[in-house]
Design an enzyme around this catalytic site. Structure first.
Site, PDB file in Angstrom:
ATOM      1  N   GLU A 189      88.094 -86.234  22.297  1.00 16.52           N
ATOM      2  CA  GLU A 189      89.409 -85.321  21.865  1.00 16.52           C
ATOM      3  C   GLU A 189      90.233 -85.745  20.746  1.00 16.52           C
ATOM      4  O   GLU A 189      90.810 -84.875  19.848  1.00 16.52           O
ATOM      5  CB  GLU A 189      90.015 -84.982  23.039  1.00 16.52           C
ATOM      6  CG  GLU A 189      89.371 -84.181  24.184  1.00 16.52           C
ATOM      7  CD  GLU A 189      88.407 -84.965  24.886  1.00 16.52           C
ATOM      8  OE1 GLU A 189      88.442 -86.069  25.027  1.00 16.52           O
ATOM      9  OE2 GLU A 189      87.883 -84.181  26.019  1.00 16.52           O
TER      10      GLU A 189
ATOM     11  N   HIS B 254      91.842 -83.104  36.668  1.00 18.12           N
ATOM     12  CA  HIS B 254      91.371 -81.968  35.940  1.00 18.12           C
ATOM     13  C   HIS B 254      92.148 -80.690  36.331  1.00 18.12           C
ATOM     14  O   HIS B 254      91.515 -79.496  36.193  1.00 18.12           O
ATOM     15  CB  HIS B 254      89.656 -81.607  36.470  1.00 18.12           C
ATOM     16  CG  HIS B 254      88.999 -82.693  35.724  1.00 18.12           C
ATOM     17  ND1 HIS B 254      89.094 -83.834  36.011  1.00 18.12           N
ATOM     18  CD2 HIS B 254      87.865 -82.378  35.061  1.00 18.12           C
ATOM     19  CE1 HIS B 254      87.879 -84.694  35.216  1.00 18.12           C
ATOM     20  NE2 HIS B 254      87.185 -83.695  34.670  1.00 18.12           N
TER      21      HIS B 254
END
Lengths: 386, 326
Positions: free
Chosen positions: B60, B129
């Site tokens: 990322e 998450h």
């Protein structure tokens, strides 16, 4: 000699051995940098250097001197408390930025870290705007909003000046990505210090650049110290050869020798432009001052070590000697260049001194494109909560 | 009007903008061959090819940083985060670079990047998450934060985000991907910074955004039927820029406010809203402003417990009644 002061030497010796050993496996065998003073250097007869006119050589020398005098002047302003924040001086490393940036074509781009004054002058930025930025004035290159670590000049393909160690390296890959996407035959140079090489983002950028075959040359300016931690105490293994793990070409360059920088960077930049291939170079250099001016610079290296470098490897002295031997520089011209560089730095400081500070209204400008372009406003709501 | 899902609406927005502007590219993990972890980008690779729809490695910080660099040179990247929870991995690139670059450069550099992807809990995936960082992102000047609640808004807002010259973060709600709604066949934009009154009412204003808009609509219907209460629902749609004026107009009509957010209330968006309402419409209030959010703990895995941790129609109904003093 203390252990600390030998760290750098030990790291350099290790590098020489390893480079010689692994160079054959690399697509571009990396020659160990030779001390510039010991005999003829093949880089000096490289076409990219022999093609330079006498005037062009003098210009390169002038840039080295201008950077140094600018920084010496900024140091005095800092000590006089005219400049806030940090001041990361580039003194000792000038040949790296000047050498690399002298090779830039119109579609080549540069991004660097917080030690950015040298690169900014090397790409042709106006020293008045640079000094004014240090003073926090609106006439600064970032309107007094960036400071020493955040110089920008997109008109000269200079994308900063970034304060987070290693954070600019993926952006450099992004510049290269944009060039490739747009079909431009350019290359990006992403500079970082040796302290940045252990940041994850740097490795992610290496991987992306190699995986996607991006026209970027990652340039490690290895001055031996991550702030106050020597390379031997901060980095496992070699820095340049880490490229091998990403199937990327690498090279080790003597950063005290401007001709060596140019000779070894040029083919990599050309390859990036023509074949869209990345490379990693490690340029061996040294900084005379602390990590920043706030760094007392006494606990992690010896005075002798610094003096040895200044005496034997100063990039300005070395390049001056070369140009003198080539007949491109006379004593008179040397004197003139130095006087002019001092005057330029003084003039920049005077300009900065006389310039206004940002107003309270200026604080909230340049935050959003939308807020600064009200005629094209497409949106509602409040951008600010004041 | 055709009925399509929230997921399809987002996909149509990207397809239209890819067609309109050749500088738009889609980058992210699994967005191409795999069609996106939540299938939002399904079919785009086949239609636009690998130059425009790019699968990235799992990195990322690297690929968001690359997107920021590319955007400075005129590419308009639309980056998918597989989960907004992964913002933390790229936070340096999102904040130190995307958010700051315009300011630090004295306005010389724009960063027209969009970062989008699913946020929020409700899918039993636990604490790592289920983040929804709209308050954390919106805290930083220089960025815009969008949270669509319907397919119509999702398409129109994403299209505006892609055309915006500032960094825009679009937080989609995983559970809403399958939500169907009417979306015009012809092109339209929903401008950023305009709240939408999703339901008109006179007794109570619920200010909310994202999935709780849908839950609040269900609660409002019950409140009407069972308690004869007329609830107005203001959907912020964008957190920054914030359309506080639409909120204030509603407060001046109903005089009571419940703020519902699918995030933990501490240092949340609702805190800012409550401050601004009391600051600008204190005299209009007939009761203290109430807030309902996610129960203040990391996201719990246990499925029935997670339903209780997040706002839901029953919790909203109870909070609404409490705000009415009953």
């Amino acid at each position: 000699m203390s252990k600390k002061s030998t760290d750098k030497t030990a790291a350099a010796a290790k590098k020489t051995t390893s480079a010689a050993k692994t160079g054959g496996a690399n697509a571009a065998p990396a020659a160990a940098p030779k001390p510039a003073a010991s005999g003829p250097n093949p880089s000096h007869s490289s076409p990219v250097n022999t093609a330079l006119s006498a005037d062009e050589k003098v210009e390169l020398y002038r840039k080295l001197v201008r950077i140094r005098r600018f920084e010496e002047r900024s140091l005095r302003a800092y000590q006089a408390k005219k400049i806030g924040g940090f001041l990361h001086l580039y003194i000792g490393q000038e040949a790296v930025a000047v050498g690399c940036c002298s090779l830039m074509g119109k579609d080549d781009h540069v991004i660097t870290a917080y030690r950015d004054h040298g690169h900014a002058i090397a790409v042709g930025m106006d020293t008045k705007a640079l000094m004014a930025e240090l003073y926090g004035k609106v006439t600064g290159c970032s309107k007094g909003k960036g400071g020493s670590m955040h110089y920008f000049d997109p008109a000269r393909n200079f994308w900063g000046g970034h304060g987070i160690v290693g954070g600019q390296v993926p952006l450099g890959a992004g510049l290269a990505y944009a060039l490739k996407y747009k079909g431009l035959k350019g290359a990006a140079m992403a500079f970082m210090g040796d302290g940045a090489v252990n940041q994850g983002a740097v490795h992610e950028a290496y991987n992306l650049a190699s995986l996607w075959s991006l026209p970027v040359v990652f340039v490690i300016e290895n001055n031996g110290y991550s702030m106050g931690t020597s390379q031997a105490r901060s980095s496992a293994g070699e820095l340049a050869t880490r490229a091998a793990g990403y199937d990327m070409k690498w090279e080790i360059i003597d950063g005290h020798d401007l001709y060596d920088v140019r000779a070894k960077m040029e083919p990599l930049l050309r390859r990036a432009r023509e074949e869209s291939k990345p490379a990693l170079v490690e340029i061996m250099t040294y900084r005379y001052r602390g990590h920043s001016v706030a760094d007392p610079d006494k606990t992690y290296r010896s005075k002798t070590e610094i003096e040895d470098y200044q005496r034997t490897k100063d990039p300005i002295n070395l390049f001056r000697a070369i140009l003198q031997s080539e007949g491109a520089l006379t004593d008179e011209l040397i004197e003139k260049i130095d006087t002019e560089a001092r005057s330029e730095a003084d003039f920049a400081a005077d300009f900065a001194e006389a310039s206004p500070f940002p107003t309270p209204e200026d604080i909230q400008k340049d935050v959003y494109w939308e807020a600064d372009n009200p005629s094209q406003r497409t949106s509602g709501g409040r951008l600010f909560f004041n | 009007m055709p009925l399509i899902t929230y997921r399809e609406a987002l996909r149509h927005a990207m397809a239209e903008e890819l067609t309109r502007d050749e500088n738009v590219v889609i980058l992210g993990e699994e967005v191409g061959q795999f069609h996106g972890a939540y299938k939002v980008t399904e079919g785009l690779l086949e239609k636009f090819g690998p130059k425009r729809i790019v699968d990235t490695p799992i990195s990322e910080a690297g690929f968001i940083g690359l997107g920021v660099g590319a955007s400075m040179l005129g590419v308009r990247p639309v980056m998918e985060l597989m989960f907004w929870s992964f913002y933390s991995v790229a936070f340096d690139q999102i904040l130190n670079n995307a958010a700051n670059i315009r300011y630090m450069s004295g306005g010389q550099i724009n960063c027209p990047i969009v970062i989008r992807g699913p946020a929020n809990g409700g899918t039993n995936v636990g604490a790592t998450h289920s983040h929804t960082p709209e308050n954390i992102l919106a805290h930083h000047p220089g960025v815009k934060v969008v949270v669509p609640s319907t397919p119509y808004d999702a398409k129109g807002l994403l299209k505006s985000a892609i055309r915006d010259n500032d960094p825009v973060f679009v937080l989609e709600n995983t559970i809403l991907y399958g939500l169907e709604g009417e979306v015009p066949a012809e092109e339209y934009l929903v401008p950023l910074g305009h709240a939408d009154v999703k339901r008109a009412g006179t007794d109570l204003t619920i200010v909310t955004y994202g999935r709780p808009v849908i839950q609040s609509l269900a609660a409002a219907q019950q409140l009407q039927q069972q308690h004869n209460l007329s609830v107005e629902i203001v959907d912020l749609r964008t957190i920054r820029p914030l359309d506080i004026d639409t909120v204030l107009a509603s407060v001046r009509k109903t005089h009571r406010v419940l703020i519902v957010e699918e995030q933990r209330p501490f240092c949340g968006v609702g805190a800012q809203l409550a401050y601004m309402i009391q600051n600008e419409a204190f005299d209009e209030l007939d009761a203290p402003i109430q807030r309902l959010g996610t129960v203040d703990a990391p996201a719990i895995y246990s499925p029935p417990a997670e339903i209780e941790q997040l706002p839901n129609s029953q919790r909203i109904l109870k909070a609404a009644l409490a705000t009415m003093g009953s």
